[in-house]
Design a protein around this motif. Structure first.
Motif, PDB file in Angstrom:
ATOM      1  N   HIS A 152      32.680  20.084 -24.727  1.00 38.09           N
ATOM      2  CA  HIS A 152      33.265  20.372 -23.409  1.00 38.09           C
ATOM      3  C   HIS A 152      32.892  19.312 -22.370  1.00 38.09           C
ATOM      4  O   HIS A 152      33.567  19.174 -21.357  1.00 38.09           O
ATOM      5  N   THR A 153      31.836  18.529 -22.630  1.00 36.08           N
ATOM      6  CA  THR A 153      31.422  17.488 -21.675  1.00 36.08           C
ATOM      7  C   THR A 153      32.164  16.167 -21.906  1.00 36.08           C
ATOM      8  O   THR A 153      32.065  15.264 -21.078  1.00 36.08           O
ATOM      9  N   TYR A 154      32.873  16.046 -23.024  1.00 36.22           N
ATOM     10  CA  TYR A 154      33.638  14.828 -23.304  1.00 36.22           C
ATOM     11  C   TYR A 154      34.824  14.765 -22.351  1.00 36.22           C
ATOM     12  O   TYR A 154      35.694  15.625 -22.368  1.00 36.22           O
ATOM     13  N   LYS A 155      34.851  13.741 -21.505  1.00 34.26           N
ATOM     14  CA  LYS A 155      35.865  13.628 -20.456  1.00 34.26           C
ATOM     15  C   LYS A 155      36.956  12.594 -20.754  1.00 34.26           C
ATOM     16  O   LYS A 155      37.753  12.291 -19.899  1.00 34.26           O
ATOM     17  N   ALA A 156      36.950  12.011 -21.922  1.00 32.04           N
ATOM     18  CA  ALA A 156      37.954  11.019 -22.333  1.00 32.04           C
ATOM     19  C   ALA A 156      37.969   9.792 -21.429  1.00 32.04           C
ATOM     20  O   ALA A 156      38.999   9.163 -21.240  1.00 32.04           O
ATOM     21  N   GLU A 157      36.811   9.459 -20.838  1.00 33.08           N
ATOM     22  CA  GLU A 157      36.708   8.229 -20.045  1.00 33.08           C
ATOM     23  C   GLU A 157      36.487   7.017 -20.951  1.00 33.08           C
ATOM     24  O   GLU A 157      36.632   5.887 -20.525  1.00 33.08           O
ATOM     25  N   ALA A 170      23.238  15.161 -34.858  1.00 31.40           N
ATOM     26  CA  ALA A 170      24.107  14.559 -33.837  1.00 31.40           C
ATOM     27  C   ALA A 170      25.476  15.233 -33.811  1.00 31.40           C
ATOM     28  O   ALA A 170      26.021  15.495 -32.730  1.00 31.40           O
ATOM     29  N   PHE A 171      26.038  15.509 -34.976  1.00 31.53           N
ATOM     30  CA  PHE A 171      27.348  16.173 -35.004  1.00 31.53           C
ATOM     31  C   PHE A 171      27.263  17.593 -34.455  1.00 31.53           C
ATOM     32  O   PHE A 171      28.158  18.036 -33.722  1.00 31.53           O
ATOM     33  N   ILE A 172      26.199  18.296 -34.771  1.00 26.56           N
ATOM     34  CA  ILE A 172      26.029  19.651 -34.222  1.00 26.56           C
ATOM     35  C   ILE A 172      25.959  19.584 -32.707  1.00 26.56           C
ATOM     36  O   ILE A 172      26.621  20.348 -32.000  1.00 26.56           O
ATOM     37  N   SER A 173      25.180  18.640 -32.209  1.00 27.57           N
ATOM     38  CA  SER A 173      25.065  18.451 -30.761  1.00 27.57           C
ATOM     39  C   SER A 173      26.416  18.088 -30.146  1.00 27.57           C
ATOM     40  O   SER A 173      26.784  18.617 -29.084  1.00 27.57           O
ATOM     41  N   ALA A 174      27.142  17.203 -30.803  1.00 30.93           N
ATOM     42  CA  ALA A 174      28.451  16.788 -30.287  1.00 30.93           C
ATOM     43  C   ALA A 174      29.416  17.974 -30.216  1.00 30.93           C
ATOM     44  O   ALA A 174      30.110  18.156 -29.209  1.00 30.93           O
ATOM     45  N   PHE A 175      29.441  18.785 -31.257  1.00 31.02           N
ATOM     46  CA  PHE A 175      30.346  19.929 -31.253  1.00 31.02           C
ATOM     47  C   PHE A 175      29.940  20.962 -30.201  1.00 31.02           C
ATOM     48  O   PHE A 175      30.796  21.556 -29.545  1.00 31.02           O
ATOM     49  N   LYS A 176      28.638  21.147 -30.007  1.00 30.28           N
ATOM     50  CA  LYS A 176      28.173  22.084 -28.985  1.00 30.28           C
ATOM     51  C   LYS A 176      28.506  21.592 -27.577  1.00 30.28           C
ATOM     52  O   LYS A 176      28.713  22.385 -26.674  1.00 30.28           O
ATOM     53  N   LYS A 188      28.915   7.998 -30.546  1.00 27.23           N
ATOM     54  CA  LYS A 188      27.909   6.992 -30.893  1.00 27.23           C
ATOM     55  C   LYS A 188      26.687   7.096 -29.980  1.00 27.23           C
ATOM     56  O   LYS A 188      25.556   6.944 -30.442  1.00 27.23           O
ATOM     57  N   LYS A 189      26.905   7.390 -28.708  1.00 19.63           N
ATOM     58  CA  LYS A 189      25.770   7.567 -27.789  1.00 19.63           C
ATOM     59  C   LYS A 189      24.907   8.742 -28.230  1.00 19.63           C
ATOM     60  O   LYS A 189      23.680   8.676 -28.192  1.00 19.63           O
ATOM     61  N   ILE A 190      25.541   9.816 -28.650  1.00 23.24           N
ATOM     62  CA  ILE A 190      24.807  10.986 -29.130  1.00 23.24           C
ATOM     63  C   ILE A 190      24.024  10.624 -30.389  1.00 23.24           C
ATOM     64  O   ILE A 190      22.847  10.971 -30.535  1.00 23.24           O
ATOM     65  N   VAL A 191      24.658   9.908 -31.302  1.00 17.20           N
ATOM     66  CA  VAL A 191      24.019   9.504 -32.557  1.00 17.20           C
ATOM     67  C   VAL A 191      22.831   8.590 -32.284  1.00 17.20           C
ATOM     68  O   VAL A 191      21.746   8.775 -32.852  1.00 17.20           O
ATOM     69  N   VAL A 192      23.016   7.598 -31.431  1.00 17.93           N
ATOM     70  CA  VAL A 192      21.930   6.665 -31.103  1.00 17.93           C
ATOM     71  C   VAL A 192      20.758   7.425 -30.492  1.00 17.93           C
ATOM     72  O   VAL A 192      19.597   7.217 -30.892  1.00 17.93           O
ATOM     73  N   ASN A 193      21.032   8.314 -29.557  1.00 21.58           N
ATOM     74  CA  ASN A 193      19.953   9.093 -28.941  1.00 21.58           C
ATOM     75  C   ASN A 193      19.235   9.976 -29.959  1.00 21.58           C
ATOM     76  O   ASN A 193      18.011  10.088 -29.936  1.00 21.58           O
ATOM     77  N   ALA A 194      19.978  10.593 -30.857  1.00 26.30           N
ATOM     78  CA  ALA A 194      19.367  11.440 -31.888  1.00 26.30           C
ATOM     79  C   ALA A 194      18.489  10.607 -32.824  1.00 26.30           C
ATOM     80  O   ALA A 194      17.394  11.036 -33.208  1.00 26.30           O
ATOM     81  N   ALA A 195      18.955   9.421 -33.190  1.00 27.27           N
ATOM     82  CA  ALA A 195      18.177   8.546 -34.069  1.00 27.27           C
ATOM     83  C   ALA A 195      16.898   8.071 -33.389  1.00 27.27           C
ATOM     84  O   ALA A 195      15.830   8.037 -33.999  1.00 27.27           O
TER      85      ALA A 195
END
Length: 186
Positions: free
Chosen positions: A66-71, A57-63, A79-86
């Motif tokens: 650029h899609t994190y828009k601070a909304e 999940a962290f690797i995916s998040a770092f890759k 957490k959404k990335i982690v939940v999806n990975a799990a």
């Protein structure tokens, strides 16, 4: 209509990560890894798998930083990335775990040295949740522990909202049933 953005307290670290700074990635990891590991554990119910999911999940998040828009907060986005990975890890899971040695609750309570009834009951609930089938445990965890609503759960798991509600209802019934049993530990 104006789009509101969330002012993240870790914005400076996130910006440094976007610029490819490895030390900033490590700082973000240290800030969020414990909480995200707990999310992984609640969903996968396996320590080693939770560790793998966390790293993935962290690797995916770092890759995809650029899609994190601070909304929303970075933590919510992560957490959404982690939940999806799990959830994906559970889907990939092929083998079922089988308990090897079961012992009576009283023996376990004595061995663990529980000081009060609250600690004992919390441990009993945690163990009962771990015994739930994957589908029940995931929906129950996402709804009760992670704060997702049934529409969000349906979206994440690619099921209908009514299926999520049904799974949650069945999970509660099964959890109550498990709580009535004497505590057995593998």
């Amino acid at each position: 209509m104006e789009t509101l953005s969330y002012q993240d307290v870790n914005r400076h670290v996130i910006d440094r990560c976007r610029n490819g700074e490895n030390r900033a990635q490590y700082e973000l990891y240290k800030l969020y890894s414990k909480a995200m590991f707990n999310v992984c554990m609640r969903i996968t119910n396996d320590y080693a798998e939770a560790e793998d999911v966390l790293q993935e999940a962290f690797i995916s998040a770092f890759k995809n930083l650029h899609t994190y828009k601070a909304e929303a907060s970075f933590g919510s986005w992560l957490k959404k990335i982690v939940v999806n990975a799990a959830i994906n890890a559970i889907r990939r899971r092929r083998a079922e775990l089988v308990p090897i040695d079961e012992r009576l609750a009283g023996e376990i309570a004595d061995e663990q040295g529980y000081d009060d009834d609250t600690e004992w009951q919390a441990d009993k609930v945690r163990r009962a949740i771990q015994k739930l089938p994957d589908g029940y445990r995931v929906v129950l965890s996402l709804y009760l522990l992670e704060g997702y609503d049934h529409a969000e759960i349906g979206e994440v798991l690619d099921i209908t909202e009514s299926t999520s509600k049904s799974q949650y209802s069945r999970a509660k019934k099964k959890l109550i049933e498990l709580m009535r049993e004497p505590l057995l530990v593998a």
